[in-house]
Design a protein around this motif. Structure first.
Motif, PDB file in Angstrom:
ATOM      1  N   UNK A  84      22.317  -2.903 -30.106  1.00  0.00           N
ATOM      2  CA  UNK A  84      21.295  -2.507 -29.425  1.00  0.00           C
ATOM      3  C   UNK A  84      20.018  -1.991 -29.995  1.00  0.00           C
ATOM      4  N   UNK A  85      20.307  -1.324 -31.346  1.00  0.00           N
ATOM      5  CA  UNK A  85      19.356  -1.024 -32.216  1.00  0.00           C
ATOM      6  C   UNK A  85      18.488  -2.268 -32.573  1.00  0.00           C
ATOM      7  N   UNK A  86      19.241  -3.291 -32.800  1.00  0.00           N
ATOM      8  CA  UNK A  86      18.514  -4.368 -33.569  1.00  0.00           C
ATOM      9  C   UNK A  86      17.933  -5.276 -32.189  1.00  0.00           C
ATOM     10  N   UNK A  87      18.435  -5.054 -31.195  1.00  0.00           N
ATOM     11  CA  UNK A  87      17.365  -5.505 -30.079  1.00  0.00           C
ATOM     12  C   UNK A  87      16.430  -4.831 -29.659  1.00  0.00           C
ATOM     13  N   UNK A  88      16.146  -3.433 -30.249  1.00  0.00           N
ATOM     14  CA  UNK A  88      15.204  -2.664 -29.711  1.00  0.00           C
ATOM     15  C   UNK A  88      14.196  -2.565 -31.058  1.00  0.00           C
ATOM     16  N   UNK A  89      14.460  -3.032 -32.049  1.00  0.00           N
ATOM     17  CA  UNK A  89      13.839  -3.292 -33.423  1.00  0.00           C
ATOM     18  C   UNK A  89      13.686  -1.762 -33.925  1.00  0.00           C
ATOM     19  N   UNK A  92      19.284  -0.387 -37.524  1.00  0.00           N
ATOM     20  CA  UNK A  92      20.612  -0.273 -37.300  1.00  0.00           C
ATOM     21  C   UNK A  92      21.317   0.686 -38.083  1.00  0.00           C
ATOM     22  N   UNK A  93      21.035   1.004 -39.249  1.00  0.00           N
ATOM     23  CA  UNK A  93      21.806   2.034 -40.207  1.00  0.00           C
ATOM     24  C   UNK A  93      21.274   3.379 -39.633  1.00  0.00           C
ATOM     25  N   UNK A  94      20.212   3.594 -39.132  1.00  0.00           N
ATOM     26  CA  UNK A  94      19.528   4.916 -38.667  1.00  0.00           C
ATOM     27  C   UNK A  94      20.508   5.096 -37.252  1.00  0.00           C
ATOM     28  N   UNK A  95      20.719   4.284 -36.394  1.00  0.00           N
ATOM     29  CA  UNK A  95      21.492   4.376 -35.033  1.00  0.00           C
ATOM     30  C   UNK A  95      22.970   4.555 -35.572  1.00  0.00           C
ATOM     31  N   UNK A  96      23.499   4.030 -36.644  1.00  0.00           N
ATOM     32  CA  UNK A  96      24.807   4.171 -36.881  1.00  0.00           C
ATOM     33  C   UNK A  96      24.951   5.785 -37.372  1.00  0.00           C
ATOM     34  N   UNK A  97      23.874   6.325 -38.139  1.00  0.00           N
ATOM     35  CA  UNK A  97      24.163   7.458 -38.663  1.00  0.00           C
ATOM     36  C   UNK A  97      23.867   8.610 -37.492  1.00  0.00           C
ATOM     37  N   UNK A  98      22.842   8.404 -36.502  1.00  0.00           N
ATOM     38  CA  UNK A  98      22.698   9.164 -35.421  1.00  0.00           C
ATOM     39  C   UNK A  98      24.099   9.179 -34.531  1.00  0.00           C
ATOM     40  N   UNK A  99      24.924   7.965 -34.519  1.00  0.00           N
ATOM     41  CA  UNK A  99      26.045   8.023 -33.528  1.00  0.00           C
ATOM     42  C   UNK A  99      27.096   8.868 -34.199  1.00  0.00           C
ATOM     43  N   UNK A 100      27.137   8.432 -35.432  1.00  0.00           N
ATOM     44  CA  UNK A 100      28.242   9.244 -36.280  1.00  0.00           C
ATOM     45  C   UNK A 100      27.864  10.998 -36.158  1.00  0.00           C
ATOM     46  N   UNK A 101      26.706  11.174 -36.356  1.00  0.00           N
ATOM     47  CA  UNK A 101      26.257  12.828 -35.984  1.00  0.00           C
ATOM     48  C   UNK A 101      26.992  13.106 -34.954  1.00  0.00           C
TER      49      UNK A 101
END
Length: 146
Positions: A84-89, A92-101
């Motif tokens: 989803x992050x890639x699709x939204x530009x 993805x690493x940030x999105x993963x860090x956010x989700x891991x938090x």
């Protein structure tokens, strides 16, 4: 609220602008920042809703003796949100860090619920939201997305 005032009102800070600052640019800056503030408010409300559901999951897991963590679901969620992050530009690493938090906090809530404890909201320390400290018996790596 802070001392009967909304956080925004208590933290009134005025940016020092050059005397020759373009009025149209300043107006546009304020408009963009207002949009950012609205999005931030929406994010807070969405996170609150998400945590209401994850606490329901935690109570269900506790009632049925299910483990607080679900590593397989975590991997699926991370993969899904990276896509989803890639699709939204969005990085993805940030999105993963956010989700891991978020996952780390969810697991902590599930562990507390299973132990019969109430769940406290995220706490601010120095103006930065911090996850609730995990007890030594809690999983050290995040591994549940719900």
């Amino acid at each position: 609220m802070v001392g009967g005032m909304h956080y925004r009102e208590s933290m009134a800070v005025h940016e020092e602008l050059p005397a020759d600052a373009d009025a149209a640019a300043i107006a546009q800056l304020h408009s963009i920042r207002e949009s950012i503030d609205n999005i931030d408010a929406a994010l807070i409300h969405l996170l609150a809703e998400r945590f209401k559901f994850t606490q329901q999951v935690g109570r269900l897991k506790a009632a049925h003796g299910l483990p607080a963590a679900d590593p397989a679901r975590e991997l699926l969620q991370i993969d899904r949100l990276r896509g989803l992050a890639e699709d939204a530009h969005l990085d993805p690493a940030f999105a993963e860090k956010f989700l891991n938090f978020i996952i780390a906090e969810v697991i902590h809530h599930h562990v507390k619920i299973a132990g019969g404890e109430s769940v406290a909201p995220l706490r601010a320390a120095g103006g930065v939201v911090q996850p609730t400290p995990h007890p030594p018996t809690a999983p050290t790596a995040p591994s549940a997305a719900s």
